[in-house]
Design a protein around this motif. Sequence first.
Motif, mmCIF file in Angstrom:
data_model
loop_
_atom_site.group_PDB
_atom_site.id
_atom_site.type_symbol
_atom_site.label_atom_id
_atom_site.label_comp_id
_atom_site.label_asym_id
_atom_site.label_seq_id
_atom_site.Cartn_x
_atom_site.Cartn_y
_atom_site.Cartn_z
ATOM 1 N N VAL A 26 62.122 3.353 37.743
ATOM 2 C CA VAL A 26 62.541 4.685 37.319
ATOM 3 C C VAL A 26 63.520 5.254 38.331
ATOM 4 C CG1 VAL A 26 61.780 7.050 36.853
ATOM 5 C CG2 VAL A 26 60.375 5.123 36.108
ATOM 6 N N GLU A 27 64.610 5.835 37.825
ATOM 7 C CA GLU A 27 65.568 6.549 38.665
ATOM 8 C C GLU A 27 65.241 8.034 38.644
ATOM 9 O OE1 GLU A 27 69.709 3.955 38.583
ATOM 10 O OE2 GLU A 27 69.507 5.709 37.296
ATOM 11 N N LEU A 28 65.237 8.644 39.821
ATOM 12 C CA LEU A 28 64.982 10.074 39.945
ATOM 13 C C LEU A 28 66.211 10.755 40.537
ATOM 14 C CD1 LEU A 28 61.375 9.891 41.453
ATOM 15 C CD2 LEU A 28 62.008 10.185 39.051
ATOM 16 N N ARG A 29 66.685 11.801 39.878
ATOM 17 C CA ARG A 29 67.805 12.595 40.372
ATOM 18 C C ARG A 29 67.298 13.985 40.739
ATOM 19 N NH1 ARG A 29 70.057 9.132 36.651
ATOM 20 N NH2 ARG A 29 72.026 8.156 37.312
ATOM 21 N N VAL A 30 67.811 14.511 41.842
ATOM 22 C CA VAL A 30 67.253 15.736 42.413
ATOM 23 C C VAL A 30 68.340 16.794 42.587
ATOM 24 C CG1 VAL A 30 65.926 16.711 44.324
ATOM 25 C CG2 VAL A 30 65.566 14.320 43.654
ATOM 26 N N ALA A 31 67.996 18.031 42.284
ATOM 27 C CA ALA A 31 68.857 19.191 42.550
ATOM 28 C C ALA A 31 67.964 20.344 42.981
ATOM 29 C CB ALA A 31 69.662 19.571 41.311
ATOM 30 N N CYS A 32 68.486 21.225 43.809
ATOM 31 C CA CYS A 32 67.744 22.400 44.269
ATOM 32 C C CYS A 32 68.563 23.650 43.983
ATOM 33 C CB CYS A 32 67.434 22.311 45.762
ATOM 34 S SG CYS A 32 66.357 20.925 46.207
ATOM 35 N N GLN A 33 67.889 24.760 43.849
ATOM 36 C CA GLN A 33 68.564 26.028 43.560
ATOM 37 C C GLN A 33 68.024 27.129 44.464
ATOM 38 O OE1 GLN A 33 66.751 24.419 40.874
ATOM 39 N NE2 GLN A 33 68.566 23.161 40.498
ATOM 40 N N SER A 72 72.622 25.520 46.926
ATOM 41 C CA SER A 72 72.227 25.014 45.604
ATOM 42 C C SER A 72 72.759 23.596 45.432
ATOM 43 C CB SER A 72 72.735 25.932 44.492
ATOM 44 O OG SER A 72 72.120 27.202 44.555
ATOM 45 N N PRO A 73 72.227 22.638 46.191
ATOM 46 C CA PRO A 73 72.791 21.280 46.186
ATOM 47 C C PRO A 73 72.397 20.478 44.949
ATOM 48 C CG PRO A 73 70.851 21.351 47.581
ATOM 49 C CD PRO A 73 71.110 22.769 47.151
ATOM 50 N N VAL A 74 73.330 19.636 44.501
ATOM 51 C CA VAL A 74 73.065 18.608 43.503
ATOM 52 C C VAL A 74 73.310 17.279 44.210
ATOM 53 C CG1 VAL A 74 73.718 17.608 41.289
ATOM 54 C CG2 VAL A 74 73.783 20.089 41.599
ATOM 55 N N PHE A 75 72.250 16.534 44.454
ATOM 56 C CA PHE A 75 72.353 15.318 45.254
ATOM 57 C C PHE A 75 72.843 14.162 44.388
ATOM 58 C CE2 PHE A 75 69.109 17.984 47.216
ATOM 59 C CZ PHE A 75 69.569 18.044 48.522
#
Length: 460
Positions: A26-33, A72-75
């Motif tokens: 499984v691929e996991l993509r992460v973003a924070c706000q 508010s990064p989008v990795f």
Amino acid sequence: VSSMTNIYESAEATLGLCNSSCLTKVELRVACQGISDRDALSKPDPCVVLKMQSHGQWFEVDRTEVIRSCISPVFSKVLLVDFYFEEVQRLRYELHDISPAHNGLRDTDCLGAMECTLGQIVSQRKLSKALLKQGNATSKSSITVTSEELSGNDDYVELSFRARKLDDKDFFSKSDPFLEIFRINDDGSGSLVHRTETVMNDLSPVWKSFKVSLNTLCSGDHDRQLKVAIDFTASNGDPKNSCSLHYIHPYQPNEYLKALVAVCLCVNSTLTHSQVSHDFAVNFDEDNPECSGIQGVVEAYQGCLPKIQLYGPTNIAPIIQKVASSASEEMHTKEAMEYFILLILTDGVITDMADTREAIVHASHLPMSVIIVGVGNADFSDMQMLDGDDGILRSPKGEPVLRDIVQFVPFKDFKHASPAALAKSVLAEVPNQVVDYYNAKGIHPKCLSDYDESTRPFSP
């Protein structure tokens, strides 16, 4: 890459997953706000660390890249994990503020954490939750994790990109472009696949080639659409963007304001600005561009930003010429009445160097000085040349300056110092420049009693 692989393999062994039948990867993509600022002087440098629980302890599995100065990064880095349907795999996402001087977590600030199971993310495909601080206190910050199960295609592709003649989006320097590649999902949304490095001050960038798996790029579907977007670091950029040097923070001044206030504590200014082929008054009053005191300067700057579009090229010769025109009128009075000091705040390379050198050589005959404060971390070698400390500045025709009137100081050297320290440095050469000018003209200073305070054209 190898070190991250070793971390993952070590975590697999520690968590006892090697003997279990893996259902899928499984691929996991992460973003924070909405990350809260922990440092009053700068924005956080966020990184998310993924941990998995085994026997009551948390072990690091992988981590994202570090994104500098972003709330508010989008990795772009994808976190790859094995999903075992028959097991409850508890995950913990820790958001850290990574200091530029340290790559590890020892000297970092943990800004919050979120716990869930891998099964929750796989079943929901997109999970958003608030980040909890120490003691499980809720915060305004949140994290979003999206998942995708991979096909059995392990092929990789190597891609390379370049661009030519990009638009210049910066105010004071050439743009700093980077490339983001998104794949189009079945629902029409886009997922960030890769973010290239940033190429500084270049409108025809060549980015480094990179490898990416077909699973990550298009889920093994060669017909899946991709979107290629060229973006900019917005070293000046949109003042509404938290990454912009012009960003107006509700609780602290940006670097431009810090430099403005520090110098204006000692010098009153006519606040104008150079843009494209003309200059304009930042208070939008061409007939009366002067500002009343430090507060007037700050208010004019803050009020101007929402009303203008920052654009290039970066020409500073026009504003030098405009101040020189006023200084030329003063020169004809043959009295020591007014001496002009032009403060220029810039974050990088100027585009009219030849005209600027010509303007400075002309201005060296007039009652004026030029102070340049370099904001940000750009290449200021051109500004150092204008300073003339390492040699005599000459016009393109070879005419030397009559006297040294330019003082350049990089703001980063005084970022953590007092405003008085910056003001002292930028104004260090001004007294001698004033004395040298009037001595050369044979003009003696007047007594203080000769001045009528009521007629002074600037506020104390």
